[in-house]
Every structure is written in structure tokens, then in C-alpha cells.
Scaffold this active site. Structure first.
Site, mmCIF file in Angstrom:
data_model
loop_
_atom_site.group_PDB
_atom_site.id
_atom_site.type_symbol
_atom_site.label_atom_id
_atom_site.label_comp_id
_atom_site.label_asym_id
_atom_site.label_seq_id
_atom_site.Cartn_x
_atom_site.Cartn_y
_atom_site.Cartn_z
ATOM 1 N N ASP A 84 -13.879 148.372 18.745
ATOM 2 C CA ASP A 84 -14.564 147.130 18.389
ATOM 3 C C ASP A 84 -14.594 146.956 16.875
ATOM 4 O OD1 ASP A 84 -16.883 149.137 18.928
ATOM 5 O OD2 ASP A 84 -17.732 147.601 17.608
ATOM 6 N N ASP A 86 -15.962 144.879 13.433
ATOM 7 C CA ASP A 86 -16.987 144.073 12.782
ATOM 8 C C ASP A 86 -16.434 143.561 11.469
ATOM 9 O OD1 ASP A 86 -19.127 144.510 14.661
ATOM 10 O OD2 ASP A 86 -19.123 146.589 13.982
ATOM 11 N N ASP A 163 -26.519 152.185 7.650
ATOM 12 C CA ASP A 163 -27.197 153.462 7.872
ATOM 13 C C ASP A 163 -26.531 154.643 7.144
ATOM 14 O OD1 ASP A 163 -25.057 153.263 9.642
ATOM 15 O OD2 ASP A 163 -26.226 153.628 11.448
HETATM 16 P P1 ATP Z 1 -19.566 152.584 17.135
HETATM 17 O O1 ATP Z 1 -19.078 151.159 17.285
HETATM 18 O O2 ATP Z 1 -18.546 153.636 17.201
HETATM 19 O O3 ATP Z 1 -20.750 152.846 17.983
HETATM 20 P P2 ATP Z 1 -20.502 151.657 14.597
HETATM 21 O O4 ATP Z 1 -20.755 152.413 13.328
HETATM 22 O O5 ATP Z 1 -19.506 150.560 14.520
HETATM 23 O O6 ATP Z 1 -20.123 152.745 15.645
HETATM 24 P P3 ATP Z 1 -22.314 149.649 15.479
HETATM 25 O O7 ATP Z 1 -23.557 149.823 16.275
HETATM 26 O O8 ATP Z 1 -21.170 148.891 16.043
HETATM 27 O O9 ATP Z 1 -21.878 151.110 15.088
HETATM 28 O O10 ATP Z 1 -22.763 149.007 14.097
HETATM 29 C C1 ATP Z 1 -21.854 148.486 13.141
HETATM 30 C C2 ATP Z 1 -22.314 148.829 11.747
HETATM 31 O O11 ATP Z 1 -23.602 148.228 11.493
HETATM 32 C C3 ATP Z 1 -22.538 150.302 11.475
HETATM 33 O O12 ATP Z 1 -21.357 150.945 11.122
HETATM 34 C C4 ATP Z 1 -23.541 150.278 10.353
HETATM 35 O O13 ATP Z 1 -22.904 150.020 9.128
HETATM 36 C C5 ATP Z 1 -24.413 149.092 10.708
HETATM 37 N N1 ATP Z 1 -25.571 149.498 11.520
HETATM 38 C C6 ATP Z 1 -25.654 149.536 12.864
HETATM 39 N N2 ATP Z 1 -26.858 149.947 13.266
HETATM 40 C C7 ATP Z 1 -27.582 150.180 12.158
HETATM 41 C C8 ATP Z 1 -28.920 150.617 11.914
HETATM 42 N N3 ATP Z 1 -29.736 150.906 12.907
HETATM 43 N N4 ATP Z 1 -29.319 150.725 10.620
HETATM 44 C C9 ATP Z 1 -28.479 150.396 9.621
HETATM 45 N N5 ATP Z 1 -27.230 149.999 9.785
HETATM 46 C C10 ATP Z 1 -26.759 149.884 11.035
HETATM 47 MG MG MG Z 2 -18.995 149.202 16.090
#
Ligand code: ATP
Ligand code: MG
Length: 461
Positions: A84, A86, A163
Site C-alpha cells: 500500500d 501513501d 512515529d
Molecule cells: P504498514 O503499511 O506496513 O503497516 P506503515 O508505516 O505504512 O506500515 P500506516 O499505518 O500505513 O503504516 O501509516 C502510514 C504512515 O503514517 C506511517 O509510516 C507513519 O509515518 C504515519 N503514522 C501512522 N500511524 C501513526 C501514528 N500512530 N503516529 C504517528 N505517525 C503515524
Molecule cells: Mg502503509
């Protein structure tokens, strides 16, 4: 890239190396990012979906900044084939919508653009500033948890609300460089999970970050920074403040991504599992068999994910709640006369209701889970038609898998498990013999005359 720009990047990189060697981390407001030009990193566009690239290129062509950010950049760097994507941009949601026909704006408080290509959705977010004032009652609760975070900003504001440093890299479609404000590039190379800013404060702002630290450590096989560990140990008790629906989403990500066993170990070691599943944690502590059973189920889940088989959350939830349900069922049976199956169904209802206070499990999972658990005593019945009918029960498959796991952990009879495994591959005649019932058609019971089917009334009547 022009020579002047290359020189600029080199100077930037050298500066940051010195910075790292002094063990100083870049801080909010520390200015420009380290820009890692394309020849100095391994992130190729092949790791990104065509749809994500389409969105980036169109934003860029329209004169906006367009970056991929977060997990997809991290996973691309680690060659983990992100799924996915972003996108972060300086275009406002309305400006994004004006560029894409296939775009929908979602969210009332903070609007995001979803650009859809068939089944794939690319999330496009406008840069956000951190509206974090720990002592501002309007933005956080008394524990410091952020309740609102909804101001547009620039990229160098957006980065500080993310984060972990490994989740804060921006891939710039303009020149394929990576922008790193927080030291994330090196943290990925060094395989460590480092929280941006003050770990204690950031865990208070959003306790889900504790689960995310564990999830990424398990998924990436990274080490968690000592300060982050300490912050988790200090703030694990804040997890129940997180809305139960959000914890269900996290539960899925924690246990259905193929690293459930390692994730469980880390959650357990840092007392986060106790906060998510209090009744389970208590029983695991007291019963070795339950511990083994839980681990076997986690291994089994991971194996299924790796083999590309489907996994349903109701199975693992059933495993976690099994012992508390079983114990309560015995109490209910002692109080009132009822069958074992009935007592299990009743106890499952009560235990699930307790569990919902922490993690809200949708009905579409709790209902089959109760069925799966309350079917367990039926496997002991191996003779007769009623026993044989179990094979056709809509929850047979899950209940059978559950029983085999119990048997493997020494918690159900191995012979019984073998019986139910064998009957599934037997011919009709063999099966009838196994259950000691007459063969179909030879039961001796005479069929009555066929009933006439009533005609259905016409629909428009
Ligand atoms: P994955 O998709 O593998 O679960 P991801 O890092 O992309 O990992 P997502 O939940 O899709 O996680 O979130 C996208 C981005 O948004 C993260 O990489 C981070 O930069 C930010 N993010 C997500 N959740 C939080 C949070 N609780 N606090 C701060 N930043 C966050
Ligand atoms: Mg993600």
C-alpha cells in the site's frame, strides 16, 4: 542532476555524518533534510505500483510537490515489495480532487483524498503540521493523548508528527531522491526502531505507537531503541485508553501479517499483551498447556500466511479466549444443569463481552467464534447419525482445525483427532462403518410419499 546540486547534497550528507557520529539526532526545527540522491539509494520505481506512480506524476506535472512516504518507502528500501502506498503533497484535498476523476475525499475532521484504480486505492494526504501542545486541553486528554491533529502544513512540519524515523522517509518523484529529516535512512540501514522526538511524550500522545513499535520490530526483525523500550515499559498501562475499535484494527495488523509468533513474544514481554487480552494473559501465566497451545496456534497462523492461505481473526481470537471460556463454562455447569456445549456457548458470550471492553470484535467474528468453541465437545461423539452430521456443520472446518491444535498441544485426545481426520477422506461406505450407521439408502427406513411443493406466491402480490 547538475553539478551544483550534487555538491549541495554531498555537503549535506557529510554534515549529517558528523552529526550522527556525535550521537545527536536531528531535532524539530533543525532545518533542511538530508537529501539522498538516486544513485546513493536502492529504492527503484519497480517497487511501486503503476497507480501510485501515476498519482505522483500527475501531481508533479501540475506543479505540486509529490512524495511517497511511510511504510512503502521503508519496505522498498528493504526490498519487501510494499503493497500500500501513501502519497504526501502540498496540494490541498480540493486541488487533488480537481486533478483526478477517480478521486473521493474522505474524513470530516482531516480530509484525505482517495484515488481509486480498480481495487487499488492510493491515499493522498496534504502535509500536516503537528498541532501538539501537551498542555493544551483542546488537543489532548489529561494523559497527553492527542485528540485532534488537523492543521495543514509543509513537509518539514509533516515529518515531525510521524512515529518512527524509519517511517518518515519521503521519496520525491521530481528527481527520485529520498528526503530524510530524522535520520531514518541510517536507522533502516542499522535495523533499528527509533521514535521521533521524546519517546515518553510521543507514547503518551498515542499509545498505539507502542504496538506499532512491536509490530515493525517483528516484521522487519529490527531492534527497538532502548529509550523506546523504556517508554513502552512506562506507558503500557495507557493502552486501555485507546478506543476499542482502533485496537481491533491493530490486532489484525499485529497477528495476520505473518509474524504473529514473534509479535506475541514481544507484546508479552513488554506487558502489552496483558493490556490487550487481560483474561488470556492471566491464564497463560498459570497454565503451561495453554501457553503451548497459544504458541502452536500462532505458528500455525504464520504458516498459513506464508503459504498464501486465508486466515480469519475469529480463529486466533477463539484460541486466546479458549481457556477463560472453558473455565467459566465449568463454573456455569456447576451452577445450573446444562450440556457442555451450552455452557461453552454461554461462557463464550460472557468472556467476549468482557473482552470487548478492550478490543471491540465485530459480530461477524464473535458469532462464528462462539460456534467453533461450543462445537468442541461434539467431537467426542463418534457413533451414530448425529455424530456424522457434524461433518456437514457450517463451522466444522474451523472447529476441526481448532480441535487438532488442541490435540497437538495435548489438550484433546489424539485418537479422536485422528478419527475426524480419517473420516473426511473416507468413501460413503467407509464413513458409515466408522460412525456405525447404515449405509445411505440401506437404512431400512421407508421413505414416505413425496410432498408436493407449494407454489411460491407471485412477487408482486
Ligand atoms: P504498514 O503499511 O506496513 O503497516 P506503515 O508505516 O505504512 O506500515 P500506516 O499505518 O500505513 O503504516 O501509516 C502510514 C504512515 O503514517 C506511517 O509510516 C507513519 O509515518 C504515519 N503514522 C501512522 N500511524 C501513526 C501514528 N500512530 N503516529 C504517528 N505517525 C503515524
Ligand atoms: Mg502503509
Amino acid at each position: 542532476m547538475c553539478a551544483a546540486l550534487r555538491w549541495y547534497h554531498q555537503v549535506q550528507n557529510t554534515n549529517l555524518k558528523t552529526d550522527e557520529s556525535l550521537k545527536k539526532r536531528p531535532q524539530q526545527g533543525s532545518g533542511k533534510p538530508r537529501i539522498i540522491p538516486r544513485p546513493e539509494h536502492n529504492v527503484t520505481r519497480r517497487e511501486f505500483s503503476d497507480s501510485a506512480l501515476k498519482v505522483l506524476y500527475r501531481l508533479h506535472k501540475a506543479g505540486y510537490q509529490a512524495f511517497l512516504v511511510g511504510g512503502c518507502v521503508r519496505d522498498a528500501m528493504l526490498e519487501l515489495h510494499p503493497k500500500d502506498f501513501d502519497v504526501a503533497t502540498d496540494a490541498t484535498p480540493d486541488e487533488v480532487k480537481a486533478l483526478f476523476r477517480n478521486c473521493r475525499l474522505i474524513g470530516r475532521r482531516f480530509r484525505l483524498a482517495h484515488v481509486r484504480f480498480g481495487r487499488e486505492v492510493i491515499e493522498v494526504a496534504t502535509f500536516r503540521a503537528a498541532a501538539i501542545h501537551e498542555h493544551d486541553d483542546h488537543h489532548s486528554d489529561e494523559e497527553g493523548r492527542i485528540l485532534r491533529d488537523n492543521v495543514y502544513g509543509t513537509i518539514d512540519e509533516d515529518v515531525w508528527r510521524r512515529d518512527f524515523t524509519c517511517n518518515a522517509l519521503y521519496y520525491n518523484i521530481a528527481d527520485f531522491s529520498i528526503w530524510d529529516y530524522t535520520g531514518g535512512f541510517e536507522d533502516i540501514e542499522q535495523e533499528r526502531i527509533v521514535l521521533i522526538g521524546d519517546p515518553e511524550k510521543r507514547m503518551r500522545e498515542d499509545p498505539v505507537r507502542m504496538l506499532r513499535a512491536i509490530r515493525f520490530a517483528a516484521k522487519l526483525d529490527f531492534e527497538i531503541d532502548e529509550k523506546v523500550i523504556r517508554a513502552i515499559d512506562h506507558h503500557a498501562h495507557l493502552l486501555p485508553n485507546v478506543p476499542a475499535a482502533r485496537l481491533f484494527d491493530e490486532f489484525l495488523k499485529l497477528f495476520q501479517a505473518g509474524n504473529a509468533e514473534r509479535t506475541f513474544d514481544l507484546l508479552y514481554d513488554h506487558h502489552l499483551f496483558d493490556e490487550m487480552f487481560p483474561a488470556t494473559a492471566k491464564e497463560i501465566e498459570e497454565n503451561k498447556e495453554f501457553w503451548h497451545f497459544t504458541r502452536a496456534a500462532l505458528q500455525n497462523t504464520d504458516r498459513r500466511v506464508q503459504e498464501g492461505k486465508s486466515v480469519t481473526p475469529m480463529f486466533l481470537l477463539g484460541v486466546f479466549l479458549w481457556w477463560p471460556v472453558k473455565e467459566l463454562a465449568a463454573i456455569r455447569r456447576a451452577e445450573e444443569k446444562m450440556s457442555e456445549s451450552q455452557s461453552l456457548a454461554l461462557a463464550a458470550y460472557e468472556i467476549v463481552a468482557q473482552q470487548q471492553r478492550r478490543i471491540s470484535i465485530p459480530k461477524r467474528f464473535t458469532v462464528p467464534m462462539r460456534e467453533m468453541l461450543s462445537l468442541q465437545p461434539r467431537f467426542e461423539l463418534k457413533r451414530g447419525k448425529r455424530a456424522m452430521k457434524l461433518l456437514n456443520h457450517r463451522r466444522f472446518r474451523a472447529a476441526y482445525d481448532f480441535m487438532v491444535l488442541l490435540a497437538d498441544a495435548g489438550l484433546a485426545d489424539k485418537e479422536t483427532a485422528k478419527f475426524w481426520t480419517d473420516v473426511q477422506t473416507q468413501s460413503a461406505a467407509e464413513r458409515a462403518a466408522s460412525f456405525e450407521v447404515g449405509q445411505p439408502g440401506t437404512s431400512g427406513k421407508k421413505r414416505g410419499p413425496r410432498r408436493r411443493r407449494r407454489r411460491k406466491p407471485a412477487q408482486n402480490q
